[in-house]
Design a protein around this motif. Structure first.
Motif, mmCIF file in Angstrom:
data_model
loop_
_atom_site.group_PDB
_atom_site.id
_atom_site.type_symbol
_atom_site.label_atom_id
_atom_site.label_comp_id
_atom_site.label_asym_id
_atom_site.label_seq_id
_atom_site.Cartn_x
_atom_site.Cartn_y
_atom_site.Cartn_z
ATOM 1 N N PRO A 1 -10.806 -25.836 29.782
ATOM 2 C CA PRO A 1 -11.184 -24.447 29.564
ATOM 3 C C PRO A 1 -10.336 -23.693 28.530
ATOM 4 C CG PRO A 1 -9.984 -24.646 31.612
ATOM 5 C CD PRO A 1 -10.182 -26.042 31.087
ATOM 6 N N GLY A 2 -9.268 -24.291 28.043
ATOM 7 C CA GLY A 2 -8.439 -23.634 27.031
ATOM 8 C C GLY A 2 -6.971 -23.899 27.264
ATOM 9 N N LYS B 1 -8.783 -26.077 39.547
ATOM 10 C CA LYS B 1 -8.137 -25.718 38.288
ATOM 11 C C LYS B 1 -6.702 -26.223 38.268
ATOM 12 C CE LYS B 1 -10.961 -21.613 37.804
ATOM 13 N NZ LYS B 1 -10.996 -20.174 37.521
ATOM 14 N N SER B 2 -6.278 -26.665 37.081
ATOM 15 C CA SER B 2 -4.877 -27.031 36.897
ATOM 16 C C SER B 2 -4.392 -26.470 35.567
ATOM 17 C CB SER B 2 -4.681 -28.554 36.942
ATOM 18 O OG SER B 2 -5.119 -29.164 35.744
ATOM 19 N N ASP B 3 -3.102 -26.308 35.474
ATOM 20 C CA ASP B 3 -2.459 -25.828 34.255
ATOM 21 C C ASP B 3 -1.049 -26.414 34.254
ATOM 22 O OD1 ASP B 3 -2.022 -24.468 31.879
ATOM 23 O OD2 ASP B 3 -1.977 -22.466 32.773
ATOM 24 N N GLY C 1 2.148 -24.363 29.126
ATOM 25 C CA GLY C 1 0.972 -23.813 29.786
ATOM 26 C C GLY C 1 1.130 -22.335 30.067
ATOM 27 N N GLN C 2 0.154 -21.791 30.749
ATOM 28 C CA GLN C 2 0.190 -20.386 31.154
ATOM 29 C C GLN C 2 0.724 -20.220 32.574
ATOM 30 O OE1 GLN C 2 -0.695 -17.773 29.074
ATOM 31 N NE2 GLN C 2 -0.680 -19.437 27.577
ATOM 32 N N GLY C 3 0.854 -21.339 33.309
ATOM 33 C CA GLY C 3 1.280 -21.264 34.700
ATOM 34 C C GLY C 3 0.234 -20.585 35.571
ATOM 35 N N ALA C 4 -1.043 -20.654 35.148
ATOM 36 C CA ALA C 4 -2.120 -19.951 35.844
ATOM 37 C C ALA C 4 -2.667 -20.724 37.038
ATOM 38 C CB ALA C 4 -3.252 -19.659 34.859
ATOM 39 N N ALA C 5 -2.271 -21.962 37.178
ATOM 40 C CA ALA C 5 -2.749 -22.810 38.276
ATOM 41 C C ALA C 5 -1.699 -23.893 38.500
ATOM 42 C CB ALA C 5 -4.108 -23.421 37.927
#
Length: 127
Positions: free
Chosen positions: A6-7, A21-23, A30-34
């Motif tokens: 997804p980006g 979702k993973s990040d 990463g963004q640490g969003a997941a």
């Protein structure tokens, strides 16, 4: 299972109407969003073992109030891969002594753990 991107460095797994979702952590770009994929792997191990402990209690009509599992991972300092995973079962107050060994055996039947103990053959290819 379909894997999508997804980006950034996020990676998703889609299956059975779910999206996992993973990040990567910020320190890894990463963004640490997941959670990271490796953390999801450990969570899969813990939730699988937890399911077996939970069902053990439910099938015997034992209280599950206070039932909890904790995973501790020791890592090989050279490879950074797990060298030992310890699953500690916090038993509910008043848990019968006669079931202590049995709940360990039940929890040990976790399919994720058994898949690691007897690993499948992996094949990676392009299509």
């Amino acid at each position: 299972m379909k894997i999508s991107f997804p980006g950034g460095v996020a990676v998703n797994a889609e299956f059975d109407g779910f999206t996992v979702k993973s990040d990567q952590p910020v320190r890894a770009g990463g963004q640490g969003a997941a959670p990271s994929p490796f953390d999801l792997f450990l969570a899969s191990l813990g939730t699988c073992a937890g399911f077996f402990a939970l069902r053990f209690c439910q099938q015997r009509e034992l209280s599950t109030e206070g039932l909890e599992l904790t995973l501790d991972v020791e890592r090989n300092p050279e490879t950074h891969l797990p060298s030992k995973v310890r699953i500690a079962i916090e038993l509910p107050t008043g848990f019968p002594d006669k079931y202590r060994d049995a709940i360990i055996r039940a929890t040990d039947q976790c399919a994720v753990k058994r898949s690691i103990a007897d690993p499948p053959e992996f094949e990676v290819l392009t299509v």
